[in-house]
Design an enzyme around this catalytic site. Sequence first.
Site, PDB file in Angstrom:
ATOM      1  N   MET A 122      -0.623   1.518  -9.475  1.00  0.00           N
ATOM      2  CA  MET A 122      -0.130   0.732 -10.603  1.00  0.00           C
ATOM      3  C   MET A 122      -0.682   1.206 -11.946  1.00  0.00           C
ATOM      4  O   MET A 122      -1.016   0.391 -12.818  1.00  0.00           O
ATOM      5  CB  MET A 122      -0.475  -0.754 -10.401  1.00  0.00           C
ATOM      6  CG  MET A 122       0.018  -1.318  -9.087  1.00  0.00           C
ATOM      7  SD  MET A 122      -0.718  -2.932  -8.671  1.00  0.00           S
ATOM      8  CE  MET A 122      -2.389  -2.449  -8.216  1.00  0.00           C
ATOM      9  N   LYS A 142       6.931  -9.671  -6.585  1.00  0.00           N
ATOM     10  CA  LYS A 142       6.500  -9.607  -7.983  1.00  0.00           C
ATOM     11  C   LYS A 142       7.107  -8.381  -8.642  1.00  0.00           C
ATOM     12  O   LYS A 142       6.908  -7.262  -8.194  1.00  0.00           O
ATOM     13  CB  LYS A 142       4.975  -9.550  -8.066  1.00  0.00           C
ATOM     14  CG  LYS A 142       4.274 -10.735  -7.396  1.00  0.00           C
ATOM     15  CD  LYS A 142       2.768 -10.547  -7.419  1.00  0.00           C
ATOM     16  CE  LYS A 142       2.054 -11.732  -6.783  1.00  0.00           C
ATOM     17  NZ  LYS A 142       2.324 -11.825  -5.343  1.00  0.00           N
ATOM     18  N   ASP A 177       7.930  -9.275   0.201  1.00  0.00           N
ATOM     19  CA  ASP A 177       7.672  -8.716  -1.121  1.00  0.00           C
ATOM     20  C   ASP A 177       8.763  -7.734  -1.535  1.00  0.00           C
ATOM     21  O   ASP A 177       9.672  -7.421  -0.761  1.00  0.00           O
ATOM     22  CB  ASP A 177       6.316  -8.005  -1.130  1.00  0.00           C
ATOM     23  CG  ASP A 177       5.164  -8.960  -1.404  1.00  0.00           C
ATOM     24  OD1 ASP A 177       5.436 -10.147  -1.644  1.00  0.00           O
ATOM     25  OD2 ASP A 177       3.992  -8.523  -1.371  1.00  0.00           O
TER      26      ASP A 177
END
Length: 473
Positions: free
Chosen positions: A155, A40, A18
């Site tokens: 987030m 991502k 990641d």
Amino acid sequence: MTVRSLDLIATADVVLYDRLIPPGALDGARPDAELRYVGKQPGGHSMDQADINALLVELGQAGKNVVRLKGGDPFVFGRGGEEAQALAAAGVVFEVVPAVTAGVAAPAYAGIPVTHRDDASAVALITGHEDPTKPDSALDWPALAAFPGTLVLYMGIKNLPHIAERLVDGGRPSSEPVAVIERGTLPGQRAVTGTLADIAARVEAAGIKPPAITLVGSVARLRDELAWLESRPLFGRSVVVTRARAQASGLAARLTELGAAVVETPAIRIEPRADVALGEIGSYALVVVTSPNGAALLMDQIDDARALAGVTVAAIGPGTARELRLRGIKADVIPPRSIAESLVEALESVPVDGKRVLIARAAEARDVLPEALAVRGAEVDVVALYDTVAEPLTDDQLAAAAAADYVTFTSSSTVRFFTAAGGSTGNGTRVVSIGPVTSATARELGLDVAVEAEQHDIDGLVDALLADAASRP
């Protein structure tokens, strides 16, 4: 990273990784391992989650030894549970290696304990990615506002104004301390503190961007007391290390411990020579070793350190002497300065006329030392133990070097190969040299040497860098 994760990476056939893995996480992978990025980015994915699940199943069913490497803990907002479900449904055997989630690690690096005997006996980990203004929110915001402890949101930067508003509307005091930590535990970590009333404005003014963790609770006020990373002398400074990768780790680790964001840009690689023939090393009256690499490779050629009994051993500096000592040899001669000229002076008291002298060094080196000993009547054998060759540098490495606060050079070869690879320094970058010979090479190649170590070894280079950083805002 856990020891178990490093062990698994070292044996993996394939590593799917990641975006938020730490620098150097893949250094221990096998040379033939397939390393594939499936991370991502905010607003875009390199691969859809369903495709990642399918790829894991495909590789597992093919008998591959696969590591799925994620930042933080794979089962805390990492979608690791979904991937494990896909593997379980397909009958693929898997193992989960837990780690420290960002919601705990980032606050800790910012000096904030998520729980504290006097302030918080509970902590809630919450996704901030969901829009708190939507009518069918999966989160119970009034319940979160009433939660008797610390709230940690992942987030949530984009939605921070709405999150703060919903918490205050739910009964959380607008004066509640808040901290937002950007890139927690990573180079470039920043933290902004405030209250629910003003944190969104403070974060916007500071230009904080994802990845970031938001912490709400009274423990946030402990940051002023417990912030430890920012107190390190090189915090906020980026330092380029151009040494060969095998030697760079020690210097990089020291600089990291001092708070620096280290950019490893190995400009050289050490290639041992396979055709080295030392003969009877005990037949030499004097053995001179001119680098730590040479010391290690020389001792690799000697089956028994007792072969050097009665031989005078000289090391060009403390780093070389340290490497010899690790192999059971104490250097008899170490000059006050780690340059050939100083070693020539230090050897003046050692009788060499008519005697055999061995100089163990790199293939490419100055001839100051062998020429001086030959003039004194020595029978000099120069043995090249290794070659110093160029290490290709990526565009990202070159760009990071040009933007750094400091670039360190530990030898003339690091300077030559760095510049030959297109390496350059920015307007504010300060060049740090290990000694006068390296400095001379740097100046010849158009670099402005701002700092030169008084003691010409790694300890001296670090001391010189620290002194310069302390004198500058």
